[in-house]
Design a protein around this motif. Structure first.
Motif, PDB file in Angstrom:
ATOM      1  N   LYS A 136     -51.862  13.001 -16.440  1.00 27.57           N
ATOM      2  CA  LYS A 136     -51.766  12.574 -17.831  1.00 27.57           C
ATOM      3  C   LYS A 136     -50.469  13.053 -18.459  1.00 27.57           C
ATOM      4  O   LYS A 136     -49.779  12.314 -19.144  1.00 27.57           O
ATOM      5  N   GLN A 137     -50.171  14.313 -18.196  1.00 25.51           N
ATOM      6  CA  GLN A 137     -48.962  14.863 -18.826  1.00 25.51           C
ATOM      7  C   GLN A 137     -47.724  14.145 -18.349  1.00 25.51           C
ATOM      8  O   GLN A 137     -46.787  13.939 -19.112  1.00 25.51           O
ATOM      9  N   THR A 138     -47.750  13.782 -17.087  1.00 23.70           N
ATOM     10  CA  THR A 138     -46.549  13.134 -16.586  1.00 23.70           C
ATOM     11  C   THR A 138     -46.605  11.629 -16.758  1.00 23.70           C
ATOM     12  O   THR A 138     -45.653  10.940 -16.435  1.00 23.70           O
ATOM     13  N   HIS A 139     -47.735  11.114 -17.251  1.00 25.13           N
ATOM     14  CA  HIS A 139     -47.883   9.668 -17.378  1.00 25.13           C
ATOM     15  C   HIS A 139     -46.745   9.077 -18.193  1.00 25.13           C
ATOM     16  O   HIS A 139     -46.110   8.109 -17.779  1.00 25.13           O
ATOM     17  N   ALA A 140     -46.539   9.671 -19.350  1.00 19.82           N
ATOM     18  CA  ALA A 140     -45.485   9.147 -20.220  1.00 19.82           C
ATOM     19  C   ALA A 140     -44.149   9.158 -19.480  1.00 19.82           C
ATOM     20  O   ALA A 140     -43.387   8.192 -19.514  1.00 19.82           O
ATOM     21  N   GLN A 141     -43.897  10.258 -18.774  1.00 17.02           N
ATOM     22  CA  GLN A 141     -42.633  10.347 -18.062  1.00 17.02           C
ATOM     23  C   GLN A 141     -42.531   9.310 -16.954  1.00 17.02           C
ATOM     24  O   GLN A 141     -41.482   8.717 -16.741  1.00 17.02           O
ATOM     25  N   ARG A 142     -43.655   9.128 -16.256  1.00 13.62           N
ATOM     26  CA  ARG A 142     -43.600   8.190 -15.134  1.00 13.62           C
ATOM     27  C   ARG A 142     -43.397   6.780 -15.630  1.00 13.62           C
ATOM     28  O   ARG A 142     -42.685   5.981 -15.022  1.00 13.62           O
ATOM     29  N   GLN A 143     -44.034   6.492 -16.772  1.00 11.74           N
ATOM     30  CA  GLN A 143     -43.833   5.168 -17.365  1.00 11.74           C
ATOM     31  C   GLN A 143     -42.372   4.953 -17.709  1.00 11.74           C
ATOM     32  O   GLN A 143     -41.785   3.910 -17.399  1.00 11.74           O
ATOM     33  N   GLU A 144     -41.821   5.956 -18.333  1.00 13.53           N
ATOM     34  CA  GLU A 144     -40.401   5.852 -18.691  1.00 13.53           C
ATOM     35  C   GLU A 144     -39.558   5.603 -17.471  1.00 13.53           C
ATOM     36  O   GLU A 144     -38.675   4.753 -17.468  1.00 13.53           O
TER      37      GLU A 144
END
Lengths: 106, 489
Positions: free
Chosen positions: B425-433
């Protein structure tokens, strides 16, 4: 006090070779002292040479000694020797240019 | 003979006037020597005078240089004066000179005051001007340098002494533990460089204060790495800092286990300070052991010990009588004991926020022991660590046998799934980016290709192809949305 007094716990077939832990994954475990001291030593010796400050040159000698004492055995000796020679040359040059003894800062 | 005297005085004056011109100096001296050959007695006084005057020259070159021009003028006048009053001989040269000078008009002769000075100085104590320090031949002026060199020598001495002490301590440790290790491990001592896995039988020196030993070839574990982390006795700076902040040598034992050797749990026990520090530093302890360290008194440990555990069952399983016995007896030497199946080392501080994937984990038992003596250890103290190493061996076998019951296992699995989810979850935003940027890069590259295409025909065709692809994507998305809507209904 051995765990298995009957069976020998050693297993020849289970031997694994030693792999030195890679320092890229955990840079925090490395001691940064020798690198800092090396850098400081070079900076001080350059200062001593350019600005003709004797105390800079002496501090450079000390820094290179400290860096040597803290260095890892895997580090190559060439870098160590080069910083050493640089600091000693800084001291010698400062004295050749100006043979007066160093005056204390106080 | 009088003429000889006449010659001498002006030459002396010339000497005073022009100290730099060596050639003339030599000539003057030569003359003086020739004259001396004639009559030793008469020249005795002159020689003294000569010496005095030359001493004056050496010690006071700067003031002398100022009045060279006036001197030659007086020489002749002086000479004539000498002729008149010289009959008295030179036993009483000083008084004679005084009489001479007092006769003269101050206005007539320039710089005669200087002459008076020289004559007076023969009687008065010599005015010694301060010589620049490097021209003095005394070592005392170089006291700072001597201090520095002494400091360096003391550093070198300390280096040699410290290195030897560390080496002796390491050897003592190894000698006392050699038997135990050799009876438990097939490979004792390996530096990874030799072709054949043969025991080197000695410590691997990494540093002047760190010694490694790798042991392998045993049931229940992959291998054991022992690190003797001594204090930096070879560094004088460190020795001085240690006087203010005492620390002790440490022995760190890291046992890596195979997957089947250990069940899934995370556990740590140690001194209160160490537990607090580890909970913040270690990746796995901070994720799995969320409660504050519990006092060890509940399990029979001394009060100074604290426990961090994933669940109570784990603590009960690990803290059996023998372990409690070991820990209680050697509580002062134990810094921390850390068992974990999710061990990945300390938390890594990354600049771009969280790393994009979970760090690799390895099933590990990590023991950190303090050598007694707080730095003033002697090789004998190493024997006291032997029971602790026995405890390590015991723990390896124990951990192999320790299995959680069904409930515990479920809890553990849930915990691990939870941690992984959080991470994703925490890295979700980053991975999306990251995915977004990648897509944009691709589009841009395509557009550039189209632009660069020189042939207009091909350009048009490529553009059409790109457009069609875009349309397809949009349609796909719409289909997905429709599907989701249908499902929701």
């Amino acid at each position: 006090m051995a765990t298995n007094s009957f069976a020998d716990p050693r297993r020849q077939n289970k031997i694994l070779r030693y792999k030195p832990p890679s320092t890229e994954t955990n840079p925090t475990l490395e001691d940064p002292t020798p690198d800092y001291m090396n850098l400081l030593g070079m900076i001080f010796s350059m200062c001593g040479l350019m600005l003709k400050l004797k105390w800079c040159a002496w501090i450079a000698v000390y820094c290179s000694f400290i860096s040597f004492a803290n260095s890892r055995s895997s580090e190559d000796t060439k870098q160590m020797m080069s910083s050493f020679m640089l600091s000693i040359s800084a001291v010698v040059m400062s004295y050749l240019q100006n043979p007066q003894p160093m005056s204390p800062p106080w | 003979m009088r003429s000889a005297y006449l010659l001498l005085v002006p030459t002396l004056l010339l000497l005073l006037a022009l100290p730099a011109s060596r050639g003339r100096y030599n000539d003057d001296f030569d003359d003086g020597e020739d004259l001396a050959d004639f009559d030793d007695n008469d020249f005795a006084e002159f020689e003294d005078m000569n010496d005095d005057l030359t001493a004056e020259t050496e010690t006071a070159p700067p003031p002398r240089v100022s009045s060279p021009s006036s001197q030659p003028e007086e020489d002749e006048d002086e000479a004539t004066v000498e002729l008149e009053d010289g009959q008295d001989g030179f036993e009483d040269s000083e008084t004679q000179d005084q009489d001479m000078y007092s006769k003269y008009d101050q206005e007539e002769f320039e710089g005669i005051g200087d002459m008076e000075k020289t004559s007076h100085s023969m009687k008065d104590p010599l005015i010694i001007h301060t010589v620049p320090a490097h021209l003095q031949n005394s070592w005392e002026s170089y006291y700072m340098e001597i201090l520095m060199v002494t400091g360096l020598l003391s550093y070198i001495m300390n280096y040699i002494i410290g290195k030897n002490k560390n080496s002796r301590l390491a050897q003592a440790w190894f000698n006392s533990h050699r038997e135990l290790l050799e009876s438990n491990f097939a490979l004792v001592g390996d530096d990874g460089t030799s072709k054949e896995p043969v025991s080197t039988g000695k410590l691997n020196q990494e540093n002047e204060h760190i010694y490694n030993l790798w042991c392998s070839g045993r049931v229940c574990c992959e291998g054991m790495l022992i690190q003797l982390k001594f204090l930096k006795r070879q560094d004088l700076l460190n020795t001085v800092t240690r006087m203010m902040r005492p620390a002790s040598d440490q022995v760190q034992i890291k046992v890596t286990l195979n997957d089947e050797d250990m069940d899934t749990f995370v556990f740590a026990v140690g001194s209160k300070k160490a537990m607090a520090r580890l909970q913040k530093e270690m990746q796995d302890l901070s994720e799995f052991c969320n409660d504050k360290p519990k006092s060890g008194a509940k399990y029979g440990l001394p009060d100074s010990m604290a426990i961090l555990s994933e669940m109570g069952e784990v603590t009960d399983g690990v803290m059996d009588n023998k372990m409690v016995h070991y820990i209680t007896n050697h509580a002062d030497k134990i810094e921390s004991i850390h068992f974990s199946d999710q061990f990945s080392g300390p938390k890594i501080m990354q600049e771009e926020g969280q790393p994009l994937k979970l760090p690799e984990t390895k099933k590990t038992l990590l023991f950190t022991f303090n050598v007694p003596g707080y730095g003033n250890t002697s090789p004998k103290d190493m024997d006291s660590l032997l029971p602790l190493t026995n405890m390590v061996i015991y723990s390896i076998d124990k951990v192999k046998k320790l299995r959680l019951n069904r409930e515990g296992k479920q809890k553990a699995d849930r915990n691990r799934a939870r941690v992984e989810e959080n991470f994703l979850k925490q890295t979700h935003a980053q991975r999306q980016e990251a995915a977004q940027t990648r897509r944009e890069e691709k589009k841009r590259a395509e557009k550039e290709r189209i632009m660069n295409e020189e042939d207009p025909e091909r350009q048009r065709r490529l553009e059409e192809a790109a457009q069609r692809r875009e349309q397809k994507k949009i349609e796909k998305k719409q289909m997905k949305m429709k599907q989701i809507k249908v499902k929701a209904m």
